[in-house]
Design a protein around this motif. Structure first.
Motif: not given
Length: 181
Positions: A55, A145, A171, A87, A143, A1, A3, A85, A141, A168-169
């Motif tokens: 999006t 922030y 994809t 987590t 994300k 993911a 961010t 990227s 994803d 917001s994310t």
């Protein structure tokens, strides 16, 4: 993911730490300012060519990111924005920011993450746009922030400063390929 994050602060030189939730750090500015509240707005818009809000991201494509913030009484702002990227504490930067930045905005790197943030107090409402190029490959994803800190500008008691966050994310999207017949 992946961010993306932003924080607004009253420090005219920008923050000295991560305050937007990246790498599990605090997601607001309350350690030095007043509490977080929805009285401060924080929004992120990602546009493709032609100003179309998206999006989803296409690997390697460049987008315009606009961060905005407002407050009913506080009129000065600061911010911080990052693209990562992964987590938690394993997050790292994802994608790149353009080299041309708007006034009162700078780029820096902390903890393997590139940030876009204020370099001087911004008189609001806040609205700053800059380019971001998506990672060259599918990283899952993305994300985004954003933490906006609306400050009262008194330079002393920071209790009336109020921050807010949004996430917001984006994809991953692989455009269809066609074969000539």
């Amino acid at each position: 993911a992946v961010t993306l994050g932003t924080v607004l602060m009253s420090n005219s030189n920008g923050p000295s730490s991560i305050y937007n939730g990246v790498k599990g750090n605090p997601s607001n500015c309350s350690s030095c300012h007043g509490p977080a509240s929805t009285a401060t707005t924080a929004t992120i818009r990602v546009d493709s060519t032609g100003g179309v809000a998206v999006t989803k991201y296409v690997a390697g494509m460049t987008y315009t990111v606009t961060v905005t913030g407002s407050h009913t009484t506080n009129t000065e702002f600061g911010f911080q924005f990052a693209a990562v990227s992964g987590t938690g504490s394993a997050q790292v930067k994802a994608g790149t920011f353009g080299t041309t930045l708007p006034t009162q905005v700078k780029k820096l790197t902390m903890s393997s993450v590139d940030f876009i943030e204020h370099s001087a107090t911004i008189t609001g409402p806040l609205s700053k746009s800059f380019t971001w190029t998506a990672p060259a490959t599918n990283v899952g994803d993305v994300k985004m922030y954003l933490t906006v800190n609306a400050v009262d500008g008194n330079g002393g008691n920071n209790a009336a400063d109020i921050s807010n966050n949004t996430v917001s994310t984006l994809t991953f999207y692989a455009p269809p390929t066609s074969v000539a017949t």
